[in-house]
Design an enzyme around this catalytic site. Structure first.
Site, PDB file in Angstrom:
ATOM      1  N   TRP A 276      10.115   4.693  -5.695  1.00  0.00           N
ATOM      2  CA  TRP A 276       9.964   4.074  -4.702  1.00  0.00           C
ATOM      3  C   TRP A 276      11.284   3.107  -4.105  1.00  0.00           C
ATOM      4  O   TRP A 276      11.022   2.981  -3.104  1.00  0.00           O
ATOM      5  CB  TRP A 276       8.700   3.425  -4.531  1.00  0.00           C
ATOM      6  CG  TRP A 276       7.221   3.222  -4.822  1.00  0.00           C
ATOM      7  CD1 TRP A 276       6.227   3.544  -5.337  1.00  0.00           C
ATOM      8  CD2 TRP A 276       7.121   4.017  -3.064  1.00  0.00           C
ATOM      9  NE1 TRP A 276       5.237   4.325  -4.655  1.00  0.00           N
ATOM     10  CE2 TRP A 276       5.570   4.453  -3.614  1.00  0.00           C
ATOM     11  CE3 TRP A 276       7.370   4.690  -2.042  1.00  0.00           C
ATOM     12  CZ2 TRP A 276       4.547   5.022  -2.596  1.00  0.00           C
ATOM     13  CZ3 TRP A 276       6.334   4.721  -1.288  1.00  0.00           C
ATOM     14  CH2 TRP A 276       5.294   4.778  -1.152  1.00  0.00           C
TER      15      TRP A 276
ATOM     16  N   ASP B 119       1.352   9.529  -2.965  1.00  0.00           N
ATOM     17  CA  ASP B 119       0.530   9.204  -4.314  1.00  0.00           C
ATOM     18  C   ASP B 119      -0.601  10.709  -4.662  1.00  0.00           C
ATOM     19  O   ASP B 119      -1.006  11.440  -3.409  1.00  0.00           O
ATOM     20  CB  ASP B 119      -0.365   8.929  -4.745  1.00  0.00           C
ATOM     21  CG  ASP B 119      -0.016   6.865  -5.013  1.00  0.00           C
ATOM     22  OD1 ASP B 119       1.435   7.192  -4.814  1.00  0.00           O
ATOM     23  OD2 ASP B 119      -0.440   6.400  -4.530  1.00  0.00           O
TER      24      ASP B 119
ATOM     25  N   TYR C  51      -6.204   4.997   1.279  1.00  0.00           N
ATOM     26  CA  TYR C  51      -5.440   4.618   0.681  1.00  0.00           C
ATOM     27  C   TYR C  51      -5.840   5.588  -0.186  1.00  0.00           C
ATOM     28  O   TYR C  51      -6.200   6.482  -0.399  1.00  0.00           O
ATOM     29  CB  TYR C  51      -4.756   3.230   0.030  1.00  0.00           C
ATOM     30  CG  TYR C  51      -4.022   2.976   1.132  1.00  0.00           C
ATOM     31  CD1 TYR C  51      -3.473   3.437   2.206  1.00  0.00           C
ATOM     32  CD2 TYR C  51      -3.552   1.517   0.444  1.00  0.00           C
ATOM     33  CE1 TYR C  51      -2.916   2.599   2.909  1.00  0.00           C
ATOM     34  CE2 TYR C  51      -2.275   0.627   1.234  1.00  0.00           C
ATOM     35  CZ  TYR C  51      -2.288   1.786   2.028  1.00  0.00           C
ATOM     36  OH  TYR C  51      -0.733   0.663   2.993  1.00  0.00           O
ATOM     37  N   SER C  52      -5.244   5.905  -1.582  1.00  0.00           N
ATOM     38  CA  SER C  52      -5.894   6.432  -2.795  1.00  0.00           C
ATOM     39  C   SER C  52      -6.611   6.029  -3.103  1.00  0.00           C
ATOM     40  O   SER C  52      -7.668   5.043  -3.398  1.00  0.00           O
ATOM     41  CB  SER C  52      -4.671   6.653  -4.325  1.00  0.00           C
ATOM     42  OG  SER C  52      -3.526   6.876  -3.711  1.00  0.00           O
TER      43      SER C  52
END
Length: 532
Positions: free
Chosen positions: A311, A42, A102-103
């Site tokens: 994914w 991402d 994380y994002s």
């Protein structure tokens, strides 16, 4: 803190060493960002440094392998033109080896609402990152601030700033809402199918205002939300609010994709006009779209970039020593007169690629102002091609020409390898289906031949952008960049992004145009050139 610093230094050292290896792989994209080495997914923390005239891109990064894994970092890259990117050292590191940064997103705290800054930091560079700290026990929202323009970050000592006793609460996207003088956050309660909306005065204390829930495609979970005001194409002084939501897994075509909703926002609640899910990109390889916090106004106010993979198969794509690329940056607007079919107009997201290139070959024109027949195929060879090409095609279908539905009535473009023409991309339009198709399966690469999730053939419905004199006109712009193809139909009303993989060194450079029917297709313009 010593362990965190050690991990941080190791990752930064690895990124610097790997810069020496960048040119060892011949099929690395030229104008799509790829990390020097390691795994990327991402995009995160997009912002523009108005003081230095520099764009910042952060991203989910595993420098230790070419597959996703912990610990997960925020990688970092910068650009002066949104096309050519410079890899930078790791920006944010997790505390533990079994955890991840994380994002999240970046804001510029011009007015120092967080009280992290003093007068030594230019207001245009007061960066605060809002991100998810993931551990096996929880996902919580953290903030970190930078005193050097976004290159290194200090973690807020009283983190987390937002927690929900959940392992599925992530991806905060924050912006400043001027009418209420507050920060607004969207964050995903992923497996509850909720996008929660919070407000804050100082980036530290957050109040839940509302939730946008159970709308559109649900899939397995919601991820990577974003809320942004997007100007209309017809009148840029007018705008509507757009809510972006990523889905993985559960995309209609398999794996991951982005959807959006058009509506209004009053500072606390987002209300979609019709609750109809719309697709951002119809290809297989466009996910986790994020928009920039701020922009250079000459580029427009709504810019975004996405992860150009899926994914379902991202861990297996045949690149080395890196894995994954980003899409081009896109300028977004809303076409309020989009003709979805002959009887219905809709508000539709329009995307324009940002591509700043100074070193390109001349446009080669062929087949323009001609009617195609089965006997008169056209071809051109770009014998020195490095595999990055762009093309523009404007064509028309003769609506008075009668063709049997049992006949495959195609206009086909064949982009063939210069070293081995048995490897090629085929794309084109079929009149009966009124769809543009892509076949990316004609490769000798083992991954392409054997991975069942790497869909070889796909299509996108197309509507004409104009009709006159018994001709229905269509337009497509394409960029082929080593192993990624972006297609923009009718000036970006519809977009499709897909990766492809040929044998290393077999650059695409031979272009053929054919048809299986006579006198159905009129070519108004076709031109192609090499991007160097």
């Amino acid at each position: 803190m010593l362990l965190q610093a050690f991990i941080f230094l190791l990752a930064g050292f690895a990124a610097k060493i790997s810069a020496l290896m960048t040119n060892e792989t011949s099929d690395r994209p030229l104008v799509h960002f790829t990390p020097n080495k390691g795994w990327m997914n991402d995009p995160n923390g997009l912002w523009y440094d108005a003081k230095e005239g520099k764009w910042h891109l952060y991203f989910q990064y595993n420098p230790n392998d070419t597959v996703w894994g912990l610990p997960l970092f925020w990688g970092h890259a910068t650009s002066n033109d949104l096309t050519h990117w410079q890899d930078e050292p790791v920006a944010i590191a997790p505390k533990r080896n079994d955890s991840g940064a994380y994002s999240g997103s970046m804001v510029i705290d011009h007015n120092n609402t967080s009280e992290f800054f003093n007068d030594t930091v230019d207001p245009r560079q007061r960066c605060v990152a809002i991100w998810t700290y993931n551990t096996p026990e929880s996902e919580e929202q953290y903030i970190s601030y930078s005193l050097d323009g976004g290159y290194t970050f200090t973690e807020y000592q009283k983190n987390p700033v937002l927690a929900a006793n959940s392992t599925q609460f992530r991806d905060p996207k924050v912006f400043w809402y001027e009418p209420s003088q507050k920060w607004i956050m969207t964050a995903a309660k992923s497996q509850d199918y909720k996008i929660e909306i919070y407000s804050s005065d100082d980036l530290k204390s957050w109040k839940l205002e509302s939730a946008f829930a159970n709308e559109g495609f649900l899939g397995y979970q919601y991820e990577c939300p974003g809320l942004i005001e997007v100007p209309t194409e017809q009148d840029p002084s007018k705008s509507h609010w757009v809510m972006f939501i990523s889905i993985n897994p559960g995309a209609p075509a398999g794996g991951s994709f982005n959807q959006y909703f058009v509506g209004s926002f009053n500072g606390t609640h987002f209300e979609a006009y019709d609750n109809q899910s719309r697709v951002v990109d119809f290809g297989k390889d466009y996910y986790a779209l994020q928009t920039f916090f701020n922009t250079d106004p000459t580029y427009g106010s709504a810019l975004g970039i996405a992860w150009a993979s899926n994914w379902e198969y991202s861990a297996f794509v045949p690149t080395n020593p890196w894995r994954s690329s980003m899409s081009l940056v896109r300028k977004f607007s809303l076409n309020t007169e989009y003709q979805a079919n002959p009887e219905t107009e809709l508000i539709n997201l329009k995307a324009e690629p940002i591509l700043n290139i100074s070193n390109a070959g001349p446009w080669l024109h062929f087949a323009s102002n001609s009617t195609l027949t089965k006997a008169n195929s056209f071809s051109v060879d770009l014998s020195n091609s490095t595999g990055t090409l762009e093309f523009e095609l404007v064509y028309a279908v003769n609506t008075t020409q009668s063709v049997s539905k049992s006949v495959f009535s195609d206009l086909s473009l064949w982009f063939k390898g210069l070293e081995d023409p048995e490897e090629y991309l085929r794309m084109g339009f079929e009149a009966s289906a009124s769809s543009f198709f892509l076949d990316r399966g004609n490769s000798k690469v083992k991954f392409v031949k054997e991975n069942p999730y790497f869909t070889n053939r796909m299509s996108v419905n197309n509507q004409p952008f104009k009709s006159e004199n018994d001709l229905s006109y269509y337009k497509v712009y394409g960029l082929l960049d080593q192993n990624i193809l972006e297609l923009y139909f009718n000036d970006g009303d519809v977009v499709s992004t897909n990766t492809y993989f040929m044998t290393t060194g077999n650059a695409l450079g031979s272009v053929n145009m054919t048809t299986g029917v006579d006198n159905l297709f009129y070519i108004d313009k076709f031109q192609v050139r090499e991007v160097k």
